[in-house]
Design a protein around this motif. Structure first.
Motif, PDB file in Angstrom:
ATOM      1  N   VAL A 104       0.930  -1.077   0.062  1.00  7.89           N
ATOM      2  CA  VAL A 104      -0.329  -0.361  -0.041  1.00  7.89           C
ATOM      3  C   VAL A 104       1.009   1.359  -0.084  1.00  7.89           C
ATOM      4  N   SER A 105       0.623   2.204  -0.883  1.00  9.51           N
ATOM      5  CA  SER A 105       1.634   3.296  -0.703  1.00  9.51           C
ATOM      6  C   SER A 105       1.251   4.081   0.219  1.00  9.51           C
ATOM      7  N   ASP A 106       1.441   3.775   1.189  1.00 11.19           N
ATOM      8  CA  ASP A 106       2.059   5.152   2.676  1.00 11.19           C
ATOM      9  C   ASP A 106       3.800   4.497   3.461  1.00 11.19           C
ATOM     10  N   ALA A 107       3.034   6.045   4.282  1.00 14.61           N
ATOM     11  CA  ALA A 107       4.342   5.707   4.365  1.00 14.61           C
ATOM     12  C   ALA A 107       5.155   4.382   5.604  1.00 14.61           C
ATOM     13  N   ARG A 108       4.715   3.356   5.654  1.00 10.61           N
ATOM     14  CA  ARG A 108       5.009   2.419   6.350  1.00 10.61           C
ATOM     15  C   ARG A 108       5.842   1.436   5.064  1.00 10.61           C
TER      16      ARG A 108
ATOM     17  N   ALA B 261     -14.240  17.993  10.499  1.00  6.54           N
ATOM     18  CA  ALA B 261     -15.818  18.253   9.691  1.00  6.54           C
ATOM     19  C   ALA B 261     -16.754  17.941  11.692  1.00  6.54           C
ATOM     20  N   GLY B 262     -16.823  17.445  11.926  1.00  4.66           N
ATOM     21  CA  GLY B 262     -16.826  17.678  13.382  1.00  4.66           C
ATOM     22  C   GLY B 262     -18.145  18.014  13.159  1.00  4.66           C
ATOM     23  N   ASN B 263     -18.804  17.275  12.291  1.00 10.23           N
ATOM     24  CA  ASN B 263     -20.223  16.438  12.673  1.00 10.23           C
ATOM     25  C   ASN B 263     -20.534  15.499  12.009  1.00 10.23           C
ATOM     26  N   ARG B 264     -19.468  14.420  11.867  1.00  5.95           N
ATOM     27  CA  ARG B 264     -20.007  13.152  11.374  1.00  5.95           C
ATOM     28  C   ARG B 264     -19.567  12.125  12.364  1.00  5.95           C
ATOM     29  N   HIS B 265     -20.043  12.055  13.190  1.00 12.08           N
ATOM     30  CA  HIS B 265     -20.251  11.165  15.128  1.00 12.08           C
ATOM     31  C   HIS B 265     -18.159  10.229  14.278  1.00 12.08           C
ATOM     32  N   VAL B 266     -17.627  11.017  14.465  1.00 12.07           N
ATOM     33  CA  VAL B 266     -15.797  10.208  14.629  1.00 12.07           C
ATOM     34  C   VAL B 266     -15.574  11.882  15.375  1.00 12.07           C
ATOM     35  N   ASP B 267     -14.885  12.004  15.960  1.00 16.13           N
ATOM     36  CA  ASP B 267     -13.893  13.129  16.605  1.00 16.13           C
ATOM     37  C   ASP B 267     -12.001  12.398  16.744  1.00 16.13           C
ATOM     38  N   TYR B 268     -11.818  11.630  16.915  1.00 20.16           N
ATOM     39  CA  TYR B 268     -10.065  10.573  17.008  1.00 20.16           C
ATOM     40  C   TYR B 268     -10.019   9.887  16.472  1.00 20.16           C
ATOM     41  N   LEU B 269      -8.244   9.988  15.998  1.00 17.35           N
ATOM     42  CA  LEU B 269      -7.716   8.812  15.775  1.00 17.35           C
ATOM     43  C   LEU B 269      -7.037   8.372  15.632  1.00 17.35           C
ATOM     44  N   PRO B 270      -7.327   7.305  16.613  1.00 14.91           N
ATOM     45  CA  PRO B 270      -6.043   6.037  17.171  1.00 14.91           C
ATOM     46  C   PRO B 270      -4.742   6.374  16.496  1.00 14.91           C
ATOM     47  N   ARG B 271      -3.759   6.535  16.269  1.00 15.06           N
ATOM     48  CA  ARG B 271      -2.747   6.055  15.684  1.00 15.06           C
ATOM     49  C   ARG B 271      -1.303   5.870  15.484  1.00 15.06           C
ATOM     50  N   GLY B 272      -0.841   4.567  15.124  1.00 15.03           N
ATOM     51  CA  GLY B 272       0.720   4.822  15.916  1.00 15.03           C
ATOM     52  C   GLY B 272       1.464   5.174  15.717  1.00 15.03           C
ATOM     53  N   VAL B 273       2.238   5.251  16.696  1.00 18.47           N
ATOM     54  CA  VAL B 273       3.397   6.725  16.967  1.00 18.47           C
ATOM     55  C   VAL B 273       4.625   6.207  15.661  1.00 18.47           C
ATOM     56  N   ILE B 274       4.741   4.873  14.761  1.00 16.59           N
ATOM     57  CA  ILE B 274       4.926   4.916  13.556  1.00 16.59           C
ATOM     58  C   ILE B 274       4.702   5.799  12.279  1.00 16.59           C
ATOM     59  N   GLU B 275       3.168   5.926  11.943  1.00 18.74           N
ATOM     60  CA  GLU B 275       2.244   6.950  11.457  1.00 18.74           C
ATOM     61  C   GLU B 275       1.886   8.091  11.510  1.00 18.74           C
TER      62      GLU B 275
ATOM     63  N   ARG C 230       2.569  11.286  13.304  1.00 18.99           N
ATOM     64  CA  ARG C 230       3.317  12.547  12.266  1.00 18.99           C
ATOM     65  C   ARG C 230       3.247  12.655  10.877  1.00 18.99           C
ATOM     66  N   GLU C 231       3.398  11.443  10.152  1.00 24.17           N
ATOM     67  CA  GLU C 231       2.849  11.209   8.718  1.00 24.17           C
ATOM     68  C   GLU C 231       2.409  11.792   7.811  1.00 24.17           C
ATOM     69  N   GLU C 232       0.883  11.207   8.783  1.00 19.59           N
ATOM     70  CA  GLU C 232      -0.081  11.674   8.505  1.00 19.59           C
ATOM     71  C   GLU C 232      -0.922  12.393   9.134  1.00 19.59           C
ATOM     72  N   ALA C 233      -0.133  13.435  10.187  1.00 19.49           N
ATOM     73  CA  ALA C 233      -0.658  15.068  10.369  1.00 19.49           C
ATOM     74  C   ALA C 233      -0.316  15.592   9.905  1.00 19.49           C
ATOM     75  N   ARG C 234       1.591  15.577   8.425  1.00 20.71           N
ATOM     76  CA  ARG C 234       2.198  16.232   7.864  1.00 20.71           C
ATOM     77  C   ARG C 234       1.160  16.304   6.434  1.00 20.71           C
ATOM     78  N   ALA C 235       0.261  14.884   6.100  1.00 22.95           N
ATOM     79  CA  ALA C 235      -0.975  14.405   5.282  1.00 22.95           C
ATOM     80  C   ALA C 235      -1.849  15.208   5.341  1.00 22.95           C
ATOM     81  N   HIS C 236      -2.329  15.481   6.329  1.00 17.75           N
ATOM     82  CA  HIS C 236      -3.768  16.151   6.380  1.00 17.75           C
ATOM     83  C   HIS C 236      -3.613  17.715   7.671  1.00 17.75           C
ATOM     84  N   PRO C 237      -2.865  18.467   7.328  1.00 17.24           N
ATOM     85  CA  PRO C 237      -2.885  19.772   8.012  1.00 17.24           C
ATOM     86  C   PRO C 237      -4.040  19.875   8.925  1.00 17.24           C
ATOM     87  N   GLU C 238      -5.018  19.830   8.103  1.00 14.54           N
ATOM     88  CA  GLU C 238      -6.107  19.435   9.260  1.00 14.54           C
ATOM     89  C   GLU C 238      -7.030  19.887  10.488  1.00 14.54           C
ATOM     90  N   LEU C 239      -5.785  18.608  10.575  1.00 17.54           N
ATOM     91  CA  LEU C 239      -5.894  18.026  12.171  1.00 17.54           C
ATOM     92  C   LEU C 239      -4.520  18.025  12.775  1.00 17.54           C
TER      93      LEU C 239
END
Length: 270
Positions: free
Chosen positions: A36-40, A176-190, A192-201
């Motif tokens: 899969v084309s992700d940082a891992r 969006a804050g109105n879609r029934h999900v508030d946070y994403l628990p992500r592994g420490v190896i992923e 910060r990479e995801e935060a860089r890709a999604h600066p809205e979070l």
């Protein structure tokens, strides 16, 4: 850091590395690996390759890329591909269509979870000192449908949402804050990479949630004969320090930036 995939077959170099480490077989391992084309992805492929080189095991490697994960598992069971990496679980380990390679590929790092959140929710997480506090916030964790992590959140009686649509759409849902999900628990190896890709979070700076989890390689039944060789290669990588070095090269800077030793640690049941 994202792995640049090449759908080609190539012969691995069998450089002389140690006369004390004989090759497992003169015949190369014929591996068709889904990625899969992700940082891992580049870490898992590099770990596999460098470990096989370490024991002087020849191999041919072909990539199949960016097929939905559920289809990749189906293809693995059919033998259309013969190697894939994913979260270890009893269900996978006991599936007759899968052959687990017995090695925890991230040394448990994927089970150390930091949260991706909306910036406006940071004060709510600042007050959390226990699992009970996290539950009292009423905030809802997001996961892919059927992920093993959901069992951990259910066991702790924490609110969660399982996302059936393509996984990458959930980041916008959190923002969006109105879609029934508030946070994403992500592994420490992923995370910060995801935060860089999604600066809205943003990366929540206060908490570290821990439970036992890891990635593993899985083979198709048609490639079961490769399991002892790959397990020996990964064990050699651990003993030599190669695995620790590759982990640090791939993820060390991001992990250190998370300041894990200064976070409140919340232990979840395995």
């Amino acid at each position: 850091m994202i792995f640049k995939l090449r759908c080609i077959c190539f012969v691995a170099c069998t450089m002389f590395m140690s006369a004390a480490m004989p090759a497992s077989s003169d015949a190369p391992l014929e591996l068709r690996i889904a990625v899969v084309s992700d940082a891992r992805a580049d870490y898992f492929v590099r770990l596999l390759e460098e470990s096989l080189k370490l024991i002087k095991q020849p191999y041919h490697l072909q990539f199949v890329k960016d097929i939905p994960a559920r289809r990749m598992w189906w293809m693995l069971g059919r033998g259309d591909i013969n190697l894939f990496y994913g979260m270890q679980s009893p269900d996978k380990d006991n599936d007759p269509q899968l052959v687990p390679v017995r090695n925890a590929l991230t040394n448990g790092l994927i089970g150390q979870r930091v949260l991706l959140i909306r910036r406006t929710d940071a004060p709510a997480f600042d007050q959390v000192r226990s699992i009970a506090d996290l539950k009292r916030t009423g905030l809802i964790a997001g996961f892919g449908a059927g992920w093993g992590d959901t069992k951990v959140w259910m066991a702790a009686d924490l609110p969660l949402y399982q996302h059936n649509a393509p996984w990458n759409t959930i980041y916008a849902m959190v923002a969006a804050g109105n879609r029934h999900v508030d946070y994403l628990p992500r592994g420490v190896i992923e995370v910060r990479e995801e935060a860089r890709a999604h600066p809205e979070l943003v990366v929540e700076p206060h908490l570290l949630l821990e439970y036992r989890a890891d990635f593993g390689f899985y083979l198709s039944p048609s490639a079961a004969r490769y399991r002892p060789v790959i397990e020996r290669a990964l064990k050699a990588a651990e003993a030599s320090g190669l695995k620790a070095r590759l982990l640090d090269e791939a993820f060390g800077a991001d992990i250190r930036a998370l300041n894990l030793n200064h976070r409140v640690r919340l232990r979840l049941a395995d």
